[in-house]
Design an enzyme around this catalytic site. Structure first.
Site, PDB file in Angstrom:
ATOM      1  N   ASP A 131       0.858  -1.179   0.000  1.00  0.00           N
ATOM      2  CA  ASP A 131       0.000   0.000   0.000  1.00  0.00           C
ATOM      3  C   ASP A 131       0.896   1.232   0.000  1.00  0.00           C
ATOM      4  O   ASP A 131       1.966   1.230   0.631  1.00  0.00           O
ATOM      5  CB  ASP A 131      -0.916   0.019   1.225  1.00  0.00           C
ATOM      6  CG  ASP A 131      -2.107   0.960   1.044  1.00  0.00           C
ATOM      7  OD1 ASP A 131      -3.237   0.452   0.959  1.00  0.00           O
ATOM      8  OD2 ASP A 131      -1.904   2.189   0.974  1.00  0.00           O
ATOM      9  N   GLU A 155     -19.077  -0.164 -18.180  1.00  0.00           N
ATOM     10  CA  GLU A 155     -20.102  -1.080 -17.679  1.00  0.00           C
ATOM     11  C   GLU A 155     -21.469  -0.629 -18.162  1.00  0.00           C
ATOM     12  O   GLU A 155     -21.711   0.571 -18.328  1.00  0.00           O
ATOM     13  CB  GLU A 155     -20.070  -1.122 -16.143  1.00  0.00           C
ATOM     14  CG  GLU A 155     -18.778  -1.685 -15.585  1.00  0.00           C
ATOM     15  CD  GLU A 155     -18.783  -1.764 -14.054  1.00  0.00           C
ATOM     16  OE1 GLU A 155     -19.794  -1.357 -13.450  1.00  0.00           O
ATOM     17  OE2 GLU A 155     -17.785  -2.232 -13.489  1.00  0.00           O
ATOM     18  N   HIS A 195     -20.173  -6.677 -11.464  1.00  0.00           N
ATOM     19  CA  HIS A 195     -19.964  -5.690 -10.400  1.00  0.00           C
ATOM     20  C   HIS A 195     -20.858  -5.991  -9.185  1.00  0.00           C
ATOM     21  O   HIS A 195     -21.612  -5.134  -8.702  1.00  0.00           O
ATOM     22  CB  HIS A 195     -20.247  -4.271 -10.910  1.00  0.00           C
ATOM     23  CG  HIS A 195     -19.508  -3.216 -10.138  1.00  0.00           C
ATOM     24  ND1 HIS A 195     -19.009  -2.087 -10.714  1.00  0.00           N
ATOM     25  CD2 HIS A 195     -19.168  -3.138  -8.824  1.00  0.00           C
ATOM     26  CE1 HIS A 195     -18.411  -1.332  -9.803  1.00  0.00           C
ATOM     27  NE2 HIS A 195     -18.492  -1.961  -8.643  1.00  0.00           N
ATOM     28  N   ILE A 196     -20.724  -7.207  -8.680  1.00  0.00           N
ATOM     29  CA  ILE A 196     -21.591  -7.667  -7.580  1.00  0.00           C
ATOM     30  C   ILE A 196     -20.798  -7.954  -6.311  1.00  0.00           C
ATOM     31  O   ILE A 196     -21.312  -8.617  -5.405  1.00  0.00           O
ATOM     32  CB  ILE A 196     -22.374  -8.933  -7.991  1.00  0.00           C
ATOM     33  CG1 ILE A 196     -21.412 -10.049  -8.430  1.00  0.00           C
ATOM     34  CG2 ILE A 196     -23.397  -8.607  -9.069  1.00  0.00           C
ATOM     35  CD1 ILE A 196     -22.066 -11.400  -8.588  1.00  0.00           C
ATOM     36  N   GLY A 197     -19.576  -7.451  -6.230  1.00  0.00           N
ATOM     37  CA  GLY A 197     -18.774  -7.726  -5.040  1.00  0.00           C
ATOM     38  C   GLY A 197     -19.482  -7.373  -3.749  1.00  0.00           C
ATOM     39  O   GLY A 197     -19.446  -8.120  -2.778  1.00  0.00           O
ATOM     40  N   GLY A 198     -20.148  -6.242  -3.737  1.00  0.00           N
ATOM     41  CA  GLY A 198     -20.884  -5.825  -2.544  1.00  0.00           C
ATOM     42  C   GLY A 198     -22.368  -6.080  -2.635  1.00  0.00           C
ATOM     43  O   GLY A 198     -23.135  -5.614  -1.782  1.00  0.00           O
TER      44      GLY A 198
END
Length: 628
Positions: free
Chosen positions: A400, A488, A511-514
């Protein structure tokens, strides 16, 4: 000339019809309970809409009730908890205008008086029907000589009162409208905070979703300096129903769209909007914000805020809130699942099975235990992924740009190069800032091990898609999972196009991670509450572009909010104006960041319009509002 306010009780001053509530008490345990309650509600609506005579409605309901005087204490206790929210907020109004506020109801004094007198309404200003009881306390009827027991009764009471002034009626039923129809009121407000009756609203002079609307119209100070229904909320991209419900319950006017809007569409739609709610697809650009003439806050119902021009929002005094923790676990679980699926080559085998092909082989199928997971980006998601991955046997390292404390046995590496060269599995969890565009491209793929697993659940533009495709096709990347893409679809109806379609052992998700029920519910709770705190108290806790201030709720005072450019001398000018107007400051809160200053001042004295004009006119003022 005095202003007189005539207020209905059932479904106006309280959120319920008292007789419906009494029915649920008095019929408890009786076999006819369900049928009787349904009929009582039907009769209430018929009477309120003017479809049957009020007296017929009242008589039949009383016959069905099986009520007794002993039921009243319980009813009163329940009704005290059912006072309409906007009435609860404005008890100061009832005390200040006690001489000109009347409750005129077709309900019954026996339960109305204990409720409304607690608000500050005088007992001799309460007009209602009266119950009749037998010697056993059973309700056997009502006083039929009371004008309120018949149609037109409210108008008759008003005539007898002979009030000298303007009369404003607030109610939800046809019998309230009758006062105006008889020429005895200046205006009839259809009160819709609790129930909306189309036939009544059609006849109203004004629709009042809250008491604040009535007070605002009559230039009377209320709990809020604005009626909340005038705060327009625009929600895009299928915000969770919990979030929608919270904002509607607060009294805001909510408009929702299932898809995102492009820049031109949103630039037009944003006009007149006070609160904007989006997810990850909608881009809130400087052009959009230029057209935001009333916008106070933006809620990002997701983790990231890179789709919002935070600096432009800040320059216009628009606070931005997100949900930095609410869907973290969901993204982590998807990453873990995909790591296992890809390491075992399950995705390709599952596809073959659906094609009728049986490929039972251990070739290329490995355990994840002992493998080295490299995490790029050690924020909320990266750090939690580190903990969960280590618990199931992965050896975790991370990189990071900022100094981040390692959790568990994770190892911080000094360079991205070192992480790429040493990891068996690489997972990206960086934010979407512009400088992160293509941070993983051809050069970075060249540094990776052969037969590496690669996962991107962060942002679509952080990976060079053509380079990724080439490395999957060459076999250097033996497993890939991508949840985010540079371009998208705006909605589920639009087609998805990508160079990555059809590649081996490559999991593509929309885009369904959350996008789990738990995460969306958490976000739906979190973001609206932050926005409502800001609107109602000025609190900016968790804002990503405003100085963070946690403010107390205030009673019996005024709160003035001043947002300005962070230049020296502003607070001195503000306080000088207060001193010139002999205003006593009961509390003052100030916080700044590099660009703006945020000053909240609580005053305990009435103020003049000149004070507000002078505060607004201070040089470098961005936005000013009176909270209450």
């Amino acid at each position: 000339m005095d202003k007189y306010f005539i207020i209905d009780f059932d479904s106006t001053l309280t959120r319920v019809e008292a007789m419906d509530l009494l029915a649920s008490i008095s019929l408890q345990g009786l076999p006819q309970k369900v049928a009787a309650e349904a009929r009582i509600k039907e009769l209430t609506d018929l009477g309120m809409n003017g479809e049957i005579s009020f007296r017929d409605s009242l008589k039949e309901r009383l016959l069905l009730l099986e009520a007794n005087k002993s039921h009243l204490p319980h009813l009163i206790k329940l009704l005290k908890k059912q006072v309409s929210i906007s009435f609860q907020r404005n008890t100061a109004f009832f005390k200040e205008y006690a001489d000109t506020v009347f409750v005129i109801s077709n309900g019954f004094k026996e339960y109305i008086t204990p409720i409304v007198t607690e608000l500050g309404i005088k007992e001799d200003h309460i007009y209602a029907n009266e119950l009749l009881f037998n010697e056993d306390g059973k309700v056997i009827g009502f006083n039929e000589t009371n004008p309120l027991s018949k149609d037109g009764g409210k108008a008759e009471v008003i005539r007898k009162l002979d009030l000298d002034g303007d009369i404003y009626v607030i109610g939800d039923g046809h019998n309230d409208y009758e006062i105006k129809a008889a020429g005895l009121a200046n205006k009839f407000y259809a009160f819709t905070e609790n129930v909306s009756r189309e036939k009544v609203m059609e006849k109203a002079d004004h629709i009042a979703p809250s008491l604040e609307e009535v007070l605002f119209e009559n230039k009377i100070t209320s709990a809020f300096s604005y009626p909340k229904n005038r705060i327009k909320v625009l929600l895009l991209e299928n915000v969770h129903p919990i979030g929608i419900g919270l904002l509607e319950k607060e009294g805001f006017t909510v408009e929702e769209y299932p898809a995102g809007l492009d820049e031109d569409e949103l630039s037009e739609k944003i006009k007149g909007v006070s609160i904007l709610g989006i997810r990850s697809k909608t881009q809130v650009t400087a052009k959009v914000l230029k057209n935001a003439d009333r916008l106070m806050a933006i809620g990002a119902f997701c983790i990231g805020t890179n789709q919002i021009d935070l600096e432009a929002a800040q320059e216009k005094g628009i606070a931005v809130f997100n949900a930095p923790f609410s869907n973290t676990r969901s993204v982590v679980e998807l990453a873990i699942g995909e790591i296992i699926m890809l390491t075992r080559n399950i995705f390709d085998k599952a596809v073959l099975m659906h094609e009728g092909k049986w490929d039972k082989s251990a070739t290329g199928s490995k355990e994840i235990r002992g493998k080295k997971l490299g995490i790029i980006g050690y924020g909320n998601i990266g750090a939690q992924l580190s903990v969960v991955a280590e618990s199931i046997g992965l050896d975790v390292s991370y990189y990071d740009l900022e100094e981040k404390l390692a959790l568990g046995n994770a190892t911080k590496v000094d360079s991205l190069k070192e992480l790429l060269q040493t990891s068996d599995i690489i997972s990206l969890h960086v934010d979407g800032r512009p400088e992160n565009k293509n941070i993983v491209g051809e050069a970075e793929f060249n540094l990776m091990k052969e037969k590496v697993i690669f996962i991107n659940l962060s942002r679509g533009h952080v990976v060079n898609i053509s380079a990724l495709k080439a490395n999957i096709e060459s076999g250097k990347i033996v497993g890939c999972a991508v949840d985010v893409f540079p371009e998208e679809p705006k909605s589920n109806k639009d087609p998805f196009e990508s160079e990555l379609k059809g590649l081996p052992n490559t999991i593509l998700t929309p885009h369904i991670g959350g996008s789990t029920e738990e995460a969306q519910e958490n976000i739906g709770n979190f973001v609206p509450n932050r926005i409502m705190d800001y609107i109602n108290t000025g609190t900016t806790t968790n804002s990503v572009n405003f100085p963070n201030l946690q403010l107390p709720r205030l009673q019996n005072a005024h709160r003035l909010i001043h947002i300005h450019k962070n230049v020296p001398g502003i607070i001195a000018k503000i306080n000088q104006i207060f001193a010139q107007h002999e205003i006593n400051i009961s509390g003052q809160y100030l916080k700044t960041n590099e660009k703006i200053g945020y000053v909240i001042t609580d005053i305990d004295k009435a103020y003049s319009k000149d004070l507000i004009k002078e505060l607004r006119a201070i040089e470098h003022t961005i936005k000013f509002r009176v909270l209450y």
